[in-house]
Write a protein that holds these residues in place. Structure first.
Motif, short mmCIF file in Angstrom:
data_model
loop_
_atom_site.label_atom_id
_atom_site.label_comp_id
_atom_site.label_asym_id
_atom_site.label_seq_id
_atom_site.Cartn_x
_atom_site.Cartn_y
_atom_site.Cartn_z
N TRP A 160 0.82 -1.21 0.00
CA TRP A 160 0.00 0.00 0.00
C TRP A 160 0.86 1.26 0.00
CZ3 TRP A 160 -5.49 0.38 0.40
CH2 TRP A 160 -6.16 -0.84 0.46
N GLN A 161 2.01 1.19 0.64
CA GLN A 161 2.96 2.29 0.70
C GLN A 161 4.32 1.66 0.97
OE1 GLN A 161 2.46 5.71 0.61
NE2 GLN A 161 0.29 6.02 0.97
N PRO A 162 5.16 1.48 -0.03
CA PRO A 162 6.38 0.68 0.13
C PRO A 162 7.37 1.19 1.16
CG PRO A 162 5.85 0.93 -2.18
CD PRO A 162 4.92 1.84 -1.44
N GLU A 163 7.29 2.45 1.53
CA GLU A 163 8.21 2.96 2.53
C GLU A 163 7.72 2.71 3.96
OE1 GLU A 163 5.67 6.64 1.46
OE2 GLU A 163 6.29 4.72 0.57
N TYR A 164 6.57 2.04 4.08
CA TYR A 164 6.01 1.72 5.39
C TYR A 164 6.15 0.23 5.70
CZ TYR A 164 3.86 6.31 6.06
OH TYR A 164 3.65 7.66 6.25
N SER A 165 6.07 -0.10 6.97
CA SER A 165 6.12 -1.48 7.42
C SER A 165 4.86 -2.23 6.97
CB SER A 165 6.23 -1.53 8.94
OG SER A 165 6.05 -2.85 9.43
N VAL A 166 5.00 -3.54 6.77
CA VAL A 166 3.84 -4.38 6.49
C VAL A 166 3.54 -5.27 7.70
CG1 VAL A 166 5.07 -6.38 5.49
CG2 VAL A 166 2.76 -5.78 4.66
N GLY A 167 4.16 -4.92 8.85
CA GLY A 167 3.92 -5.70 10.04
C GLY A 167 4.77 -6.96 10.06
N ALA A 168 4.45 -7.85 11.00
CA ALA A 168 5.21 -9.09 11.15
C ALA A 168 4.49 -9.98 12.17
CB ALA A 168 6.64 -8.79 11.62
N SER A 169 4.92 -11.22 12.30
CA SER A 169 6.08 -11.71 11.60
C SER A 169 5.73 -12.33 10.24
CB SER A 169 6.81 -12.74 12.47
OG SER A 169 6.03 -13.91 12.68
N SER A 170 4.46 -12.46 9.92
CA SER A 170 4.07 -13.01 8.62
C SER A 170 4.01 -11.92 7.57
CB SER A 170 2.72 -13.73 8.74
OG SER A 170 2.73 -14.67 9.79
N GLY A 171 5.04 -11.06 7.56
CA GLY A 171 5.03 -9.90 6.67
C GLY A 171 5.11 -10.26 5.21
N GLY A 172 5.98 -11.21 4.86
CA GLY A 172 6.09 -11.61 3.46
C GLY A 172 4.80 -12.19 2.93
N ALA A 173 4.14 -13.01 3.74
CA ALA A 173 2.85 -13.58 3.34
C ALA A 173 1.82 -12.49 3.10
CB ALA A 173 2.36 -14.54 4.43
N ALA A 174 1.80 -11.49 3.97
CA ALA A 174 0.83 -10.40 3.82
C ALA A 174 1.03 -9.64 2.52
CB ALA A 174 0.95 -9.44 5.01
N VAL A 175 2.29 -9.41 2.14
CA VAL A 175 2.57 -8.71 0.89
C VAL A 175 1.99 -9.46 -0.30
CG1 VAL A 175 4.43 -8.11 -0.72
CG2 VAL A 175 4.65 -7.53 1.69
N LEU A 176 2.23 -10.76 -0.35
CA LEU A 176 1.83 -11.53 -1.53
C LEU A 176 0.32 -11.64 -1.67
CD1 LEU A 176 4.55 -14.31 -1.30
CD2 LEU A 176 4.52 -12.30 -2.79
N VAL A 177 -0.39 -11.66 -0.55
CA VAL A 177 -1.85 -11.70 -0.62
C VAL A 177 -2.41 -10.31 -0.94
CG1 VAL A 177 -3.97 -12.24 0.64
CG2 VAL A 177 -1.95 -13.68 0.94
N ALA A 178 -1.92 -9.29 -0.25
CA ALA A 178 -2.42 -7.94 -0.46
C ALA A 178 -2.12 -7.43 -1.87
CB ALA A 178 -1.82 -6.99 0.57
N ALA A 179 -0.96 -7.81 -2.40
CA ALA A 179 -0.56 -7.33 -3.72
C ALA A 179 -1.14 -8.16 -4.85
CB ALA A 179 0.97 -7.32 -3.82
N GLY A 180 -1.92 -9.18 -4.53
CA GLY A 180 -2.62 -9.93 -5.57
C GLY A 180 -1.83 -11.06 -6.18
N VAL A 181 -0.70 -11.44 -5.60
CA VAL A 181 0.08 -12.54 -6.15
C VAL A 181 -0.64 -13.86 -5.94
CG1 VAL A 181 2.28 -13.80 -6.00
CG2 VAL A 181 2.25 -11.29 -5.84
N VAL A 182 -1.09 -14.10 -4.73
CA VAL A 182 -1.88 -15.29 -4.38
C VAL A 182 -3.05 -14.84 -3.52
CG1 VAL A 182 0.03 -16.95 -4.54
CG2 VAL A 182 -0.37 -15.73 -2.38
#
Length: 481
Positions: A160-182
């Motif tokens: 949503w804003q690449p200069e911000y945190s995506v949280g954790a610890s499942s941060g990588g998973a959150a990126v891929l779902v939010a960004a529409g990869v899976v």
């Protein structure tokens, strides 16, 4: 906020606006959730290979967010059972869970993991749902922090804003779902690690009851098992479908069954409202507004919402931090069992700081564990007159990358973390279920999550309520302005 729609460029650029990065487009994945993709595969409107290829292409388009730490694109893992409920749905597994042929590096630089020789016990059940595993997702070192950042590597950015945190610890998973990869990705939660990234990335994150799914080896060795396995999704029905699929594979006889939840119930619920953490700190104005708006929505649906007091104080926070340190110390001192080349001195500043702090206070361990073990009694009392507890997920909106970096001096970082993740750890200690729902978007353009917590074993009420909220309050979408 404006954003440019994804196009068919052949390079690795993602769809992006001035701020947002995503990979949604007009390929076979479209904006489908996991249930829809599984149906398309089942009816042979699309093939598994076609779906897999689309997800891989999407992952490559958002590679700048650093969400994937190992890809198995040449040889994805999947089941051979086309009758599995999520057959053909692409996904990823968090890099603290063993998958045969893939390394599990736990986010640390202290060693370089070799590929696992066999699937972990949870992985076996996860694969049995029918998903296709494309690789492993990033987490901060051993999942100890609430932001997916590293001592010497690039952090994981928020789509949503690449200069911000995506949280954790499942941060990588959150990126891929939010960004529409899976549409769905494995996550686990030892202090908020499903719910925090869900809140930061605009997703649904259900932390199940302790023991709802098969535990990993490390969870079984903890004095208090604080870890629950689950997923991150973009729709409530995907979370419900996954829970049902896992329950079909194995059900804990000590817990009430959930079954397949398909929509709201007609029950009138009593909901307790909390906006202050155990330390007495109040949620920031934007977060509090999101919680209060959710309370109004629940009242409009016929439920009774009333303020309740938090039955825990500063002692609970201090005990949890001590336990946090115990886990960090265990990780630091058992690393050689993982790999002979393990180098404790390469652990990041936060893990080292937790360890040093624990070693200074370890004589308090028996009392802390005794109090934490008994916390479930007071927690259960919260549900003597209420079915749900409504609260923030986090004390303030998502911070920029660097604010929670392991390079921040330890004492300052610990204060920042306890002043951020103020509502999630309780559910882990007592083993109760809780869910994060994306109820608002901040002034900075980032999602704000709201938490609903339930009594031990009552995921069904959480899912039914989430369905009802979703029907009247559509979730914010990253691809829309």
């Amino acid at each position: 906020m404006s954003n440019v729609v994804w196009d068919d460029r052949d390079d690795d650029e993602a769809a992006m606006s001035n701020d947002r990065i995503h990979a949604f487009g007009d390929d076979v994945l479209a904006d489908h959730d996991a249930v829809a993709i599984a149906e398309l595969v089942r009816t042979r409107e699309v093939g598994v290979a076609e779906v897999t290829a689309a997800a891989i292409a999407r992952a490559e388009r958002v590679g700048s967010l650093n969400a994937v730490v190992f890809d198995a694109y040449e040889a994805p893992r999947s089941t051979s059972d086309p009758g599995a409920p999520l057959y053909g749905v692409p996904t990823y597994i968090k890099d603290n869970t063993d998958v045969a042929g893939m390394p599990s590096n736990h986010g640390t630089d202290a060693y370089v993991a070799r590929p696992a020789e066999k699937d972990g016990p949870y992985t076996e059940h996860f694969l049995a749902t029918g998903v296709t595993v494309l690789g492993k997702t990033a987490l901060p070192e051993y999942g100890f922090s609430a932001s997916t950042e590293f001592q010497s590597r690039e952090p994981v950015g928020n789509p949503w804003q690449p200069e911000y945190s995506v949280g954790a610890s499942s941060g990588g998973a959150a990126v891929l779902v939010a960004a529409g990869v899976v549409p769905i990705a494995h996550a686990n939660d030892g202090g908020g690690s499903i719910r925090i990234p869900a809140a930061c990335a605009g997703l649904i994150g259900l932390k199940p009851t302790r023991g709802r799914h098969v535990d990993g080896p490390s969870a079984r060795q903890m004095p208090i098992n604080v870890v629950s396995e689950g997923v991150l999704t973009r729709s409530v029905r995907d979370t419900a479908a996954f829970v049902a699929a896992m329950e079909d594979r194995w059900r804990n006889p000590a817990l009430p069954p959930i079954g397949l939840v398909t929509g709201p119930a007609r029950r009138r619920l009593r909901v307790g409202l909390i906006t202050e953490s155990a330390t007495g700190a109040s949620a920031c104005s934007q977060t509090k507004a999101a919680v209060e708006a959710t309370a109004i929505l629940l009242e409009q649906q016929g439920h009774i919402v009333e303020p309740v007091a938090v039955p825990f104080g500063r002692q609970f926070v201090d005990d949890f931090v001590l336990y946090w340190g115990l886990l960090a110390t265990a990780a630091a001192h058992t690393g050689k069992l993982t790999d002979r080349a393990y180098n404790r001195h390469k652990l990041d500043g936060f893990t080292q700081g937790l360890r040093r702090r624990y070693l200074r206070t370890l004589h308090h361990t028996p009392g802390a564990i005794r109090r934490l073990t008994r916390a479930h009694r007071r927690y259960a009392g919260m549900f003597s007159h209420h079915e749900l507890i409504l609260s923030p997920v986090l004390l303030h909106t998502t911070p920029k990358l660097g604010y929670l970096s392991p390079t921040v001096p330890f004492d300052e970082l610990l204060e920042r973390l306890t002043g951020y993740a103020g509502f999630t750890p309780l559910s882990n200690i007592v083993g109760a279920p809780a869910i994060s729902l994306p109820m608002a978007v901040s002034e900075e353009g980032l999602p704000i999550g709201v938490q609903l917590a339930a009594a031990h074993g009552d995921e069904r009420t959480l899912l039914e309520t989430a369905f009802a909220i979703e029907q009247t309050h559509p979730w914010p979408r990253i691809q829309e302005s």
